[in-house]
Design an enzyme around this catalytic site. Structure first.
Site, mmCIF file in Angstrom:
data_model
loop_
_atom_site.group_PDB
_atom_site.id
_atom_site.type_symbol
_atom_site.label_atom_id
_atom_site.label_comp_id
_atom_site.label_asym_id
_atom_site.label_seq_id
_atom_site.Cartn_x
_atom_site.Cartn_y
_atom_site.Cartn_z
ATOM 1 N N CYS A 19 120.402 120.166 -32.973
ATOM 2 C CA CYS A 19 121.423 121.183 -32.748
ATOM 3 C C CYS A 19 120.913 122.563 -33.147
ATOM 4 O O CYS A 19 120.029 122.706 -33.994
ATOM 5 C CB CYS A 19 122.724 120.804 -33.462
ATOM 6 S SG CYS A 19 123.026 121.596 -35.029
ATOM 7 N N GLU A 63 126.031 109.235 -37.249
ATOM 8 C CA GLU A 63 125.807 109.764 -35.909
ATOM 9 C C GLU A 63 124.986 108.792 -35.071
ATOM 10 O O GLU A 63 125.273 108.577 -33.881
ATOM 11 C CB GLU A 63 125.106 111.118 -35.988
ATOM 12 C CG GLU A 63 124.944 111.768 -34.623
ATOM 13 C CD GLU A 63 124.131 113.046 -34.665
ATOM 14 O OE1 GLU A 63 123.434 113.326 -33.670
ATOM 15 O OE2 GLU A 63 124.186 113.762 -35.682
ATOM 16 N N CYS A 88 131.634 116.645 -33.201
ATOM 17 C CA CYS A 88 130.990 117.891 -32.790
ATOM 18 C C CYS A 88 130.652 117.819 -31.303
ATOM 19 O O CYS A 88 130.072 116.824 -30.845
ATOM 20 C CB CYS A 88 129.722 118.115 -33.604
ATOM 21 S SG CYS A 88 128.742 119.520 -33.020
ATOM 22 N N HIS A 112 130.688 113.382 -36.883
ATOM 23 C CA HIS A 112 129.446 112.689 -36.535
ATOM 24 C C HIS A 112 129.567 111.818 -35.292
ATOM 25 O O HIS A 112 128.557 111.344 -34.780
ATOM 26 C CB HIS A 112 128.994 111.832 -37.721
ATOM 27 C CG HIS A 112 128.935 112.603 -38.994
ATOM 28 N ND1 HIS A 112 129.928 112.533 -39.946
ATOM 29 C CD2 HIS A 112 128.036 113.501 -39.447
ATOM 30 C CE1 HIS A 112 129.624 113.347 -40.953
ATOM 31 N NE2 HIS A 112 128.490 113.950 -40.666
#
Length: 335
Positions: free
Chosen positions: A203, A135, A105, A83
């Site tokens: 995403c 995140e 990521c 995150h």
């Protein structure tokens, strides 16, 4: 009417894509490879991904999950979750002489880079996301003086900016596409000159899983989403299924959590899973449904995913060094 005709058809519509995305796959493999290379214990700050089963499995192999760096013994290895983390977390690790491996990521890293760039250009940054999500905390930490959180359309009226001509929006990657765009539209009503990020921050995996659910939901009497309650993208899939027309949708970690009353008088069950869910859990759900007469399974595909991410460079470097040392030792032994 024959008995077969009187018996309602029981079927499963299995959404695809579902389950692991490239970022989750990379993060989980990072912990697995670190355990092989360095040996346990390996410390992981926060849950590596938001899935109860994944975390439990890694704990059994020797991963220790902590909330903050100060819980990690000095000089130890710590892995940062998928995150993302704020710059201060890296600094804390440096002060404690921790060997940090960043499993963030790459798509989240992209949002961090955008936050830094727009902050450097003195923009007010409106970060669309859910308060308290890891995140969001990590992204906001990149430029706290420039970033305001907008938690859905209802949060728009609370926003204040210095210059309406220098405002940009970014977003948490795991949100519902529809919810995010509803918030953006409300923001544009207040700030007509609002700029968008260079590319959508939602995403690809989140979008693809939501599109697959939208496809199957109208045909389903109930949708089962496999995922954990702290997984934002899994929770969103339940909401998307309901918005797309299914009468009922439920979030479960395991097949055993499915209640028989959910399947009463049901002919079509939709099944999908969040981006942090291993497919073995989905297969267990299909077995559970088959035991209750839902033996016909049709996979409904709306997109093909081929994206992969390489392991963090810190880990790859050490893996390559270990492989070279092993090869060298084998050559010496052979002489």
């Amino acid at each position: 009417m024959t008995e077969a005709e009187a018996t309602p058809r029981k079927r499963v519509l299995l959404a695809r894509p579902r389950g692991y995305c490239a970022g989750v796959d990379r993060a989980v493999k990072t912990v697995e490879e670190a355990l092989k290379l360095y040996g346990p214990p390996i410390y992981v700050r926060k849950q590596i991904v938001h899935n109860k089963h994944v975390v439990s499995t890694l704990e059994q192999r020797g991963a220790i999950f902590v909330d903050e760096n100060d819980e990690v013994p000095e000089g130890s290895i710590v892995i940062f979750s998928a995150h993302g983390v704020a710059p201060e977390v890296y600094e804390q690790a440096r002060r404690r002489s921790l060997k940090a491996i960043d499993a963030t990521c790459p798509l989240v890293t992209k949002v961090h880079q955008e936050a830094r760039r727009f902050a450097a250009e003195d923009y007010d940054i409106l970060l669309i996301g859910h308060e308290g999500h890891e995140e969001v905390i990590g992204t906001a930490g990149e430029a706290p003086a420039h970033i305001q959180l907008v938690d859905g359309p209802d949060g728009v009226d609370k926003v204040t900016v210095r210059d309406p001509a220098k405002v940009v929006w970014l977003s948490q990657t795991t949100l519902s596409v529809d919810e995010t765009m509803a918030t953006v539209e409300r923001l544009k009503q207040r700030f007509p000159l609002l700029q968008s990020p260079p590319s959508d921050d939602i995403c690809y995996a989140t979008q693809n899983r939501q599109q697959a659910v939208k496809r199957i939901a109208p045909e389903c009497d109930v949708v089962i989403v496999v995922g954990s309650r702290n997984s934002s993208n899994s929770v969103r899939l339940v909401e998307v299924a309901l918005d797309a027309g299914t009468p009922a949708a439920h979030l479960v970690d395991y097949a055993a959590e499915i209640r028989d009353e959910w399947l009463s008088d049901v002919s079509t069950v939709g099944v999908t899973s969040g981006a942090s869910v291993p497919d073995e859990l989905v297969m267990q759900v299909l077995e559970h449904l088959a035991d209750r007469g839902f033996t016909e399974v049709t996979e409904v595909t709306t997109a093909e995913e081929r994206l992969t991410f390489s392991l963090p460079r810190e880990l790859k470097r050490d893996m390559q060094a270990a492989a070279a040392a092993k090869q060298s030792a084998a050559l010496v032994e052979a002489e």
